[in-house]
Design a protein around this motif. Structure first.
Motif: not given
Length: 339
Positions: A33-34, A43
Protein backbone atom coordinates in the motif's frame (compact mmCIF):
# COMPACT_ATOMS: atom_id res chain seq x y z
CA UNK A 1 -21.77 -3.02 33.00
CA UNK A 2 -18.77 -0.91 31.95
CA UNK A 3 -15.52 -2.81 31.42
CA UNK A 4 -12.03 -1.37 31.72
CA UNK A 5 -10.04 -1.52 28.49
CA UNK A 6 -7.80 -4.33 29.75
CA UNK A 7 -10.83 -6.39 30.77
CA UNK A 8 -12.50 -5.70 27.44
CA UNK A 9 -9.41 -6.86 25.54
CA UNK A 10 -9.34 -10.10 27.52
CA UNK A 11 -13.07 -10.67 26.97
CA UNK A 12 -12.85 -10.06 23.23
CA UNK A 13 -9.77 -12.28 22.94
CA UNK A 14 -11.54 -15.23 24.55
CA UNK A 15 -15.00 -14.90 23.02
CA UNK A 16 -14.61 -13.38 19.59
CA UNK A 17 -11.39 -14.82 18.26
CA UNK A 18 -12.86 -18.08 16.98
CA UNK A 19 -13.43 -16.26 13.69
CA UNK A 20 -10.29 -14.12 14.06
CA UNK A 21 -12.45 -10.98 14.20
CA UNK A 22 -13.81 -8.81 11.39
CA UNK A 23 -11.00 -6.31 11.95
CA UNK A 24 -8.66 -8.76 10.20
CA UNK A 25 -10.85 -9.58 7.21
CA UNK A 26 -9.29 -6.94 4.92
CA UNK A 27 -5.87 -7.13 6.49
CA UNK A 28 -4.01 -7.70 3.22
CA UNK A 29 -5.17 -4.34 1.93
CA UNK A 30 -1.99 -3.03 3.57
CA UNK A 31 0.32 -5.12 1.39
CA UNK A 32 2.25 -2.89 -1.04
CA UNK A 33 0.00 0.00 0.00
CA UNK A 34 1.05 3.59 -0.62
CA UNK A 35 -1.49 4.92 1.89
CA UNK A 36 0.44 7.18 4.25
CA UNK A 37 -1.74 5.92 7.13
CA UNK A 38 -0.33 2.41 6.82
CA UNK A 39 2.93 1.94 8.78
CA UNK A 40 5.82 1.56 6.37
CA UNK A 41 6.88 -1.78 7.86
CA UNK A 42 3.49 -3.33 7.12
CA UNK A 43 3.56 -2.36 3.45
CA UNK A 44 6.24 -5.02 2.90
CA UNK A 45 3.82 -7.84 3.72
CA UNK A 46 3.33 -10.35 0.89
CA UNK A 47 -0.21 -10.43 -0.49
CA UNK A 48 -0.56 -14.20 -0.89
CA UNK A 49 -3.45 -16.03 0.76
CA UNK A 50 -1.01 -18.28 2.64
CA UNK A 51 0.85 -15.32 4.11
CA UNK A 52 -2.41 -13.59 4.98
CA UNK A 53 -3.45 -16.64 7.02
CA UNK A 54 -0.05 -16.69 8.71
CA UNK A 55 -0.25 -13.01 9.66
CA UNK A 56 -3.80 -13.44 10.94
CA UNK A 57 -2.73 -16.38 13.08
CA UNK A 58 0.21 -14.50 14.63
CA UNK A 59 -1.93 -11.43 15.30
CA UNK A 60 -4.65 -13.55 16.88
CA UNK A 61 -2.21 -15.47 19.07
CA UNK A 62 -0.45 -12.30 20.23
CA UNK A 63 -3.75 -10.63 21.02
CA UNK A 64 -4.93 -13.68 22.93
CA UNK A 65 -1.72 -13.76 25.00
CA UNK A 66 -1.97 -10.03 25.70
CA UNK A 67 -5.56 -10.50 26.84
CA UNK A 68 -5.16 -13.79 28.72
CA UNK A 69 -2.30 -12.48 30.86
CA UNK A 70 -3.52 -8.92 31.31
CA UNK A 71 -0.50 -7.29 29.67
CA UNK A 72 -2.40 -4.04 29.03
CA UNK A 73 -3.44 -2.27 32.26
CA UNK A 74 -7.12 -1.70 32.96
CA UNK A 75 -6.76 2.08 32.86
CA UNK A 76 -5.03 2.15 29.46
CA UNK A 77 -6.77 4.12 26.70
CA UNK A 78 -5.91 5.99 23.54
CA UNK A 79 -5.33 9.08 25.68
CA UNK A 80 -3.57 7.21 28.50
CA UNK A 81 -1.14 4.81 26.89
CA UNK A 82 1.71 3.07 28.75
CA UNK A 83 5.14 2.87 27.11
CA UNK A 84 6.58 -0.49 26.12
CA UNK A 85 10.28 -0.98 25.37
CA UNK A 86 10.35 -3.56 22.54
CA UNK A 87 13.74 -5.26 22.54
CA UNK A 88 15.27 -5.93 19.11
CA UNK A 89 18.25 -8.24 18.76
CA UNK A 90 18.14 -8.42 14.98
CA UNK A 91 16.82 -11.99 15.00
CA UNK A 92 13.62 -13.35 13.45
CA UNK A 93 11.71 -13.46 16.75
CA UNK A 94 12.18 -9.83 17.75
CA UNK A 95 11.51 -8.53 14.21
CA UNK A 96 8.27 -10.50 14.13
CA UNK A 97 7.33 -9.26 17.59
CA UNK A 98 7.78 -5.64 16.53
CA UNK A 99 5.79 -6.09 13.32
CA UNK A 100 2.90 -7.80 15.14
CA UNK A 101 2.75 -5.12 17.84
CA UNK A 102 2.90 -2.31 15.27
CA UNK A 103 -0.01 -3.84 13.36
CA UNK A 104 -2.10 -4.40 16.48
CA UNK A 105 -1.49 -0.81 17.52
CA UNK A 106 -2.27 0.51 14.03
CA UNK A 107 -5.56 -1.39 14.03
CA UNK A 108 -6.54 0.22 17.34
CA UNK A 109 -6.22 -3.06 19.27
CA UNK A 110 -3.21 -2.18 21.41
CA UNK A 111 -3.36 1.14 23.31
CA UNK A 112 0.35 1.43 24.09
CA UNK A 113 3.29 3.46 22.77
CA UNK A 114 6.15 1.39 21.41
CA UNK A 115 9.84 2.24 21.62
CA UNK A 116 12.11 -0.17 19.77
CA UNK A 117 15.45 -0.73 21.46
CA UNK A 118 18.60 -2.47 20.32
CA UNK A 119 21.41 -3.21 22.74
CA UNK A 120 24.67 -3.41 20.81
CA UNK A 121 26.80 -5.68 22.98
CA UNK A 122 30.01 -5.10 20.99
CA UNK A 123 30.13 -8.63 19.63
CA UNK A 124 32.80 -9.16 16.95
CA UNK A 125 31.38 -8.73 13.49
CA UNK A 126 28.11 -7.17 14.67
CA UNK A 127 26.93 -4.80 11.89
CA UNK A 128 25.96 -1.60 13.77
CA UNK A 129 24.34 0.03 10.74
CA UNK A 130 21.60 -2.54 9.98
CA UNK A 131 19.09 -1.89 12.76
CA UNK A 132 19.35 1.93 12.75
CA UNK A 133 18.70 1.89 9.00
CA UNK A 134 15.79 -0.53 9.46
CA UNK A 135 14.22 1.72 12.08
CA UNK A 136 14.73 4.90 10.09
CA UNK A 137 13.50 3.43 6.80
CA UNK A 138 10.29 2.32 8.52
CA UNK A 139 9.76 5.43 10.67
CA UNK A 140 9.98 3.48 13.93
CA UNK A 141 10.73 5.31 17.17
CA UNK A 142 13.87 3.71 18.54
CA UNK A 143 16.91 3.90 20.74
CA UNK A 144 20.32 2.27 20.16
CA UNK A 145 22.55 1.63 23.18
CA UNK A 146 26.09 0.28 22.97
CA UNK A 147 27.46 -1.56 26.02
CA UNK A 148 30.49 -3.84 25.77
CA UNK A 149 29.11 -6.85 27.60
CA UNK A 150 30.96 -9.15 25.21
CA UNK A 151 34.32 -8.40 26.81
CA UNK A 152 32.89 -8.97 30.28
CA UNK A 153 31.34 -12.31 29.33
CA UNK A 154 34.39 -13.66 27.54
CA UNK A 155 36.64 -12.53 30.41
CA UNK A 156 34.52 -14.11 33.16
CA UNK A 157 33.43 -17.35 31.43
CA UNK A 158 35.94 -19.99 30.26
CA UNK A 159 35.86 -20.59 26.50
CA UNK A 160 34.42 -24.10 26.80
CA UNK A 161 31.51 -22.96 29.00
CA UNK A 162 28.26 -21.44 27.74
CA UNK A 163 27.94 -17.67 27.88
CA UNK A 164 24.14 -17.49 27.87
CA UNK A 165 23.46 -17.10 31.59
CA UNK A 166 25.85 -14.21 32.30
CA UNK A 167 25.14 -12.56 28.95
CA UNK A 168 21.38 -12.55 29.58
CA UNK A 169 21.78 -11.18 33.12
CA UNK A 170 23.94 -8.31 31.94
CA UNK A 171 21.62 -7.60 29.02
CA UNK A 172 18.52 -7.65 31.21
CA UNK A 173 20.04 -5.23 33.73
CA UNK A 174 20.89 -2.74 30.99
CA UNK A 175 17.43 -3.03 29.44
CA UNK A 176 15.81 -2.37 32.82
CA UNK A 177 17.87 0.81 33.12
CA UNK A 178 16.91 1.94 29.63
CA UNK A 179 13.23 1.23 30.29
CA UNK A 180 13.32 3.37 33.41
CA UNK A 181 15.07 6.19 31.59
CA UNK A 182 12.46 6.09 28.82
CA UNK A 183 9.53 6.02 31.24
CA UNK A 184 8.42 2.53 30.16
CA UNK A 185 6.12 0.26 32.13
CA UNK A 186 7.44 -2.93 30.52
CA UNK A 187 10.19 -4.46 28.45
CA UNK A 188 8.80 -6.70 25.73
CA UNK A 189 10.69 -9.76 24.47
CA UNK A 190 10.28 -12.01 21.45
CA UNK A 191 10.30 -15.40 23.16
CA UNK A 192 7.76 -17.78 21.64
CA UNK A 193 6.01 -21.05 22.47
CA UNK A 194 8.99 -23.21 21.57
CA UNK A 195 11.36 -21.12 23.72
CA UNK A 196 8.99 -21.57 26.65
CA UNK A 197 8.87 -25.35 26.18
CA UNK A 198 12.66 -25.56 25.79
CA UNK A 199 13.13 -23.65 29.03
CA UNK A 200 10.68 -25.96 30.79
CA UNK A 201 12.65 -29.04 29.75
CA UNK A 202 15.96 -27.35 30.54
CA UNK A 203 14.73 -26.78 34.08
CA UNK A 204 13.29 -30.28 34.27
CA UNK A 205 16.43 -32.06 33.02
CA UNK A 206 19.15 -29.86 34.46
CA UNK A 207 17.58 -27.72 37.18
CA UNK A 208 15.39 -30.22 38.99
CA UNK A 209 12.34 -27.95 38.99
CA UNK A 210 9.13 -27.36 37.07
CA UNK A 211 9.50 -23.81 35.73
CA UNK A 212 9.61 -21.97 32.44
CA UNK A 213 9.39 -18.46 30.94
CA UNK A 214 6.10 -16.85 32.02
CA UNK A 215 4.35 -14.63 29.47
CA UNK A 216 4.24 -11.90 32.12
CA UNK A 217 6.38 -11.30 35.19
CA UNK A 218 7.57 -8.45 37.37
CA UNK A 219 11.24 -7.72 38.01
CA UNK A 220 12.87 -8.13 41.42
CA UNK A 221 12.67 -4.39 42.11
CA UNK A 222 8.94 -4.48 41.43
CA UNK A 223 8.90 -1.48 39.08
CA UNK A 224 8.90 -3.09 35.62
CA UNK A 225 7.04 -5.84 33.79
CA UNK A 226 8.60 -8.34 31.40
CA UNK A 227 6.14 -9.33 28.66
CA UNK A 228 6.21 -12.06 26.00
CA UNK A 229 3.26 -11.49 23.62
CA UNK A 230 4.42 -14.29 21.28
CA UNK A 231 4.01 -16.92 24.01
CA UNK A 232 1.39 -18.79 21.96
CA UNK A 233 3.21 -18.52 18.61
CA UNK A 234 5.11 -21.45 17.08
CA UNK A 235 8.70 -20.88 16.02
CA UNK A 236 8.07 -22.29 12.55
CA UNK A 237 5.35 -19.69 11.98
CA UNK A 238 7.72 -16.94 13.08
CA UNK A 239 10.38 -18.25 10.73
CA UNK A 240 7.95 -18.25 7.79
CA UNK A 241 6.79 -14.74 8.67
CA UNK A 242 10.34 -13.45 8.93
CA UNK A 243 11.29 -15.03 5.61
CA UNK A 244 8.23 -13.53 3.92
CA UNK A 245 8.93 -10.06 5.28
CA UNK A 246 12.63 -10.35 4.32
CA UNK A 247 13.86 -8.90 7.58
CA UNK A 248 17.62 -8.08 7.67
CA UNK A 249 18.60 -10.84 10.10
CA UNK A 250 21.69 -10.36 12.27
CA UNK A 251 23.11 -13.69 13.54
CA UNK A 252 24.39 -14.00 17.11
CA UNK A 253 28.10 -14.76 16.98
CA UNK A 254 28.46 -15.05 20.72
CA UNK A 255 26.15 -17.80 22.00
CA UNK A 256 25.26 -19.10 18.56
CA UNK A 257 28.88 -20.00 17.80
CA UNK A 258 29.18 -22.46 20.68
CA UNK A 259 28.60 -26.12 19.92
CA UNK A 260 26.88 -28.60 22.20
CA UNK A 261 24.66 -26.18 24.07
CA UNK A 262 22.13 -27.95 26.27
CA UNK A 263 19.36 -25.79 24.86
CA UNK A 264 20.20 -26.91 21.33
CA UNK A 265 19.94 -30.52 22.43
CA UNK A 266 16.52 -29.87 23.94
CA UNK A 267 15.45 -28.02 20.77
CA UNK A 268 16.42 -31.00 18.61
CA UNK A 269 14.53 -33.34 20.93
CA UNK A 270 11.34 -31.26 20.74
CA UNK A 271 11.60 -30.88 16.98
CA UNK A 272 11.98 -34.64 16.66
CA UNK A 273 8.86 -35.21 18.75
CA UNK A 274 6.89 -32.71 16.69
CA UNK A 275 8.03 -34.35 13.47
CA UNK A 276 6.99 -37.80 14.70
CA UNK A 277 3.67 -36.58 16.13
CA UNK A 278 2.53 -33.25 14.64
CA UNK A 279 0.74 -31.13 17.24
CA UNK A 280 2.59 -32.56 20.22
CA UNK A 281 4.23 -29.23 21.10
CA UNK A 282 0.81 -27.63 21.17
CA UNK A 283 -0.43 -30.24 23.63
CA UNK A 284 2.62 -29.70 25.86
CA UNK A 285 2.17 -25.94 25.72
CA UNK A 286 -1.43 -26.36 26.86
CA UNK A 287 -0.22 -28.49 29.78
CA UNK A 288 1.81 -25.57 31.14
CA UNK A 289 -1.47 -23.75 31.73
CA UNK A 290 -3.28 -26.70 33.33
CA UNK A 291 -1.33 -27.79 36.40
CA UNK A 292 -2.82 -29.94 39.17
CA UNK A 293 -0.80 -29.42 42.38
CA UNK A 294 -2.58 -32.34 44.05
CA UNK A 295 -1.06 -34.67 41.44
CA UNK A 296 2.52 -33.47 41.82
CA UNK A 297 4.99 -33.68 44.71
CA UNK A 298 5.32 -30.07 45.83
CA UNK A 299 4.32 -29.88 49.51
CA UNK A 300 4.44 -26.08 49.42
CA UNK A 301 1.72 -25.97 46.77
CA UNK A 302 -0.50 -28.68 48.21
CA UNK A 303 -1.14 -29.72 51.81
CA UNK A 304 -0.50 -33.45 51.58
CA UNK A 305 0.24 -33.75 55.31
CA UNK A 306 -3.25 -32.76 56.38
CA UNK A 307 -5.04 -34.63 53.60
CA UNK A 308 -7.34 -37.16 55.30
CA UNK A 309 -10.53 -38.97 54.32
CA UNK A 310 -13.64 -37.28 55.64
CA UNK A 311 -17.04 -38.92 55.90
CA UNK A 312 -19.55 -37.29 53.60
CA UNK A 313 -17.15 -34.50 52.56
CA UNK A 314 -15.81 -34.07 49.07
CA UNK A 315 -12.05 -33.80 48.74
CA UNK A 316 -10.42 -31.43 46.27
CA UNK A 317 -7.70 -33.86 45.26
CA UNK A 318 -9.60 -34.76 42.12
CA UNK A 319 -8.86 -38.47 42.46
CA UNK A 320 -6.52 -40.19 40.09
CA UNK A 321 -5.39 -38.23 37.04
CA UNK A 322 -7.64 -38.82 34.07
CA UNK A 323 -6.38 -39.91 30.69
CA UNK A 324 -6.78 -37.12 28.11
CA UNK A 325 -9.74 -37.70 25.82
CA UNK A 326 -9.69 -37.28 22.07
CA UNK A 327 -11.73 -34.09 22.23
CA UNK A 328 -9.24 -32.55 24.64
CA UNK A 329 -6.33 -33.41 22.38
CA UNK A 330 -8.15 -32.00 19.36
CA UNK A 331 -8.84 -28.77 21.23
CA UNK A 332 -5.17 -28.54 22.27
CA UNK A 333 -4.06 -28.89 18.68
CA UNK A 334 -6.57 -26.30 17.49
CA UNK A 335 -5.60 -23.76 20.13
CA UNK A 336 -1.84 -24.09 20.17
CA UNK A 337 -0.48 -26.03 17.22
CA UNK A 338 0.29 -24.20 14.00
CA UNK A 339 -2.56 -24.43 11.53
Amino acid sequence: MVLGLGTAIRYVSRHLFADAGPEFETMNDIANSTDVDVPALLRQAPSSVEFKKLRKRLLRQAREAIGDFGMVPEEASETNRPNWLVCLSGGKDSYTLLAVLIELKWRGLLPVDLIACNLDQAQPGFPPEILPKFFEDNGIEHIIVREDTYSIVTDKIPEHRTYCSLCSRLRRGILYRIAREQGCEAIVLGHHRDDILETFFMNLFHGGRLASMPPKLINDEGDLLVLRPLAYAAERDIQKFSDGMEFPIIPCNLCGSQDGLQREEVKRMLQSWEKETPGRLGVMARALGHTRPSHLLDRQLYDFVNLRPQDGAAQDSGGEAEEPCGASLAMSTKLFAAE
